[in-house]
Design a protein around this motif. Structure first.
Motif, PDB file in Angstrom:
ATOM      1  N   LEU A 216       0.831  -1.201   0.000  1.00 46.08           N
ATOM      2  CA  LEU A 216       0.000   0.000   0.000  1.00 46.08           C
ATOM      3  C   LEU A 216       0.869   1.256   0.000  1.00 46.08           C
ATOM      4  O   LEU A 216       0.588   2.222  -0.709  1.00 46.08           O
ATOM      5  CB  LEU A 216      -0.933  -0.012   1.219  1.00 46.08           C
TER       6      LEU A 216
ATOM      7  N   VAL B  99       2.027   1.691  -3.507  1.00 50.77           N
ATOM      8  CA  VAL B  99       0.989   2.182  -4.410  1.00 50.77           C
ATOM      9  C   VAL B  99       0.854   3.699  -4.267  1.00 50.77           C
ATOM     10  O   VAL B  99       0.774   4.435  -5.248  1.00 50.77           O
ATOM     11  CB  VAL B  99      -0.375   1.523  -4.104  1.00 50.77           C
TER      12      VAL B  99
ATOM     13  N   VAL C 195      -5.593 -13.889   0.325  1.00 50.85           N
ATOM     14  CA  VAL C 195      -5.358 -12.879   1.360  1.00 50.85           C
ATOM     15  C   VAL C 195      -5.588 -11.487   0.772  1.00 50.85           C
ATOM     16  O   VAL C 195      -6.161 -10.601   1.400  1.00 50.85           O
ATOM     17  CB  VAL C 195      -3.924 -13.003   1.932  1.00 50.85           C
TER      18      VAL C 195
ATOM     19  N   LEU D 236      -9.408 -10.989   0.295  1.00 51.60           N
ATOM     20  CA  LEU D 236     -10.076 -10.871   1.594  1.00 51.60           C
ATOM     21  C   LEU D 236      -9.900  -9.476   2.173  1.00 51.60           C
ATOM     22  O   LEU D 236     -10.794  -8.936   2.805  1.00 51.60           O
ATOM     23  CB  LEU D 236      -9.483 -11.868   2.594  1.00 51.60           C
ATOM     24  N   SER D 237      -8.734  -8.906   1.963  1.00 50.14           N
ATOM     25  CA  SER D 237      -8.441  -7.622   2.573  1.00 50.14           C
ATOM     26  C   SER D 237      -8.889  -6.449   1.710  1.00 50.14           C
ATOM     27  O   SER D 237      -8.671  -5.302   2.056  1.00 50.14           O
ATOM     28  CB  SER D 237      -6.930  -7.514   2.822  1.00 50.14           C
ATOM     29  N   GLY D 238      -9.519  -6.775   0.562  1.00 52.83           N
ATOM     30  CA  GLY D 238      -9.994  -5.705  -0.306  1.00 52.83           C
ATOM     31  C   GLY D 238      -8.900  -5.048  -1.123  1.00 52.83           C
ATOM     32  O   GLY D 238      -9.135  -4.054  -1.796  1.00 52.83           O
ATOM     33  N   PHE D 239      -7.693  -5.593  -1.070  1.00 50.12           N
ATOM     34  CA  PHE D 239      -6.591  -4.978  -1.794  1.00 50.12           C
ATOM     35  C   PHE D 239      -6.713  -5.163  -3.302  1.00 50.12           C
ATOM     36  O   PHE D 239      -6.099  -4.429  -4.068  1.00 50.12           O
ATOM     37  CB  PHE D 239      -5.241  -5.524  -1.289  1.00 50.12           C
TER      38      PHE D 239
ATOM     39  N   LYS E 224      -9.041  -4.327  -4.935  1.00 54.63           N
ATOM     40  CA  LYS E 224      -9.740  -3.141  -5.454  1.00 54.63           C
ATOM     41  C   LYS E 224      -8.820  -1.937  -5.571  1.00 54.63           C
ATOM     42  O   LYS E 224      -9.116  -0.981  -6.283  1.00 54.63           O
ATOM     43  CB  LYS E 224     -10.905  -2.754  -4.524  1.00 54.63           C
ATOM     44  N   ILE E 225      -7.716  -1.946  -4.831  1.00 54.78           N
ATOM     45  CA  ILE E 225      -6.862  -0.764  -4.849  1.00 54.78           C
ATOM     46  C   ILE E 225      -5.497  -1.000  -5.484  1.00 54.78           C
ATOM     47  O   ILE E 225      -4.749  -0.064  -5.714  1.00 54.78           O
ATOM     48  CB  ILE E 225      -6.688  -0.152  -3.436  1.00 54.78           C
TER      49      ILE E 225
END
Lengths: 116, 138
Positions: free
Chosen positions: A63, A66, A88, A91-94, A96-97
């Motif tokens: 992150l 990014v 993983v 699950l952590s929504g990563f 999407k980013i």
């Protein structure tokens, strides 16, 4: 965790090998940011084929990278994630980013500047 | 019922010892390799939470880790002797936040809950105990 960097025409590929756990995550952002600086605003890809494991510390390191890439308008993406690591990630929504691709070719294709 | 236990200093540098502990248990128990990752992840997240949050006044000295196999259930217990700290009260991450809005953190406990079937905390005999259970279905 071993980290190799390959220079490309339009950027760099960072290739971690092993486990991106709390200990490995400490030095990872610096490696990524160095690759981002060297890529000179083009693209930085992370080849995850040899990445066995990622924890929240590893996700945090990604992150940070990014955000650093966005600051200099460098495109940043991962490819070839192993299923357990992908889980993983999702699950952590990563997912999407951070852009994720199946392989280097599609990742590079997506990073190519769109023709005028 | 099979149980293995290890004790390490409450220091992030000990993570590799704990990873080896899980992998050794897996090997001696003949468990499927791909099933180890959720436990390795839960253990790291729990241990790093103790090291990061539970040592505020530097009194946490040791962390004990137990792996227990009983029937189809595998239990992981992470116990420390530091000040009372319940990691389950840490705020959950905002998984829908954009890159800009997303704080760097909050994921550890969330991942533990995703990887394990049951997670519970108790404070007993001056120790924090985080118990995580996963049932193997085949």
């Amino acid at each position: 965790m071993k980290i190799r960097v390959e220079t490309l025409d339009r950027g760099a590929v960072v290739i971690p090998e092993g486990r991106l756990d709390f200990g490995a995550a400490a030095g990872f952002p610096a490696e990524l940011e160095r690759a981002i600086a060297q890529a000179g605003g083009a693209a930085v890809l992370v080849d995850c084929a040899a990445l066995d494991y990622v924890s929240s510390a590893g996700l945090r390191a990604l992150l940070v990278a990014v955000k650093a890439a966005q600051r200099v308008r460098c495109s940043f993406a991962l490819y070839a994630l192993r299923p357990a690591v992908r889980e993983v990630f999702d699950l952590s929504g990563f997912g999407k980013i951070i852009a994720v691709f199946p392989d280097r070719a599609t990742a590079l294709g997506a990073a190519a500047p769109t023709p005028p | 019922m099979t149980e293995a236990r290890t004790v390490v200093a409450a220091d992030a540098g000990q993570l590799a010892v704990l990873t080896a502990f899980v992998q050794e248990f897996w090997r001696t128990q003949g468990l499927p390799q791909q099933a180890a990752l959720p436990f390795e992840l839960a253990l790291e997240e729990a241990f790093i939470n103790v090291v990061t949050h539970g040592t505020a006044d530097a009194t946490t000295a040791v962390v004990a880790v137990v792996l227990r196999r009983a029937g189809a259930d595998l239990t992981l217990v992470v116990a420390d002797d530091g000040p009372a700290f319940d990691p389950l009260t840490l705020p959950p991450p905002d998984l829908s936040a954009s890159v800009e809005a997303r704080p760097v953190g909050g994921l550890g406990v969330y991942l533990i809950r995703q990887m394990m079937d049951a997670v519970s905390y108790r404070r007993v005999d001056g120790r924090n105990e985080l118990t995580m259970v996963k049932r193997f279905t085949g």
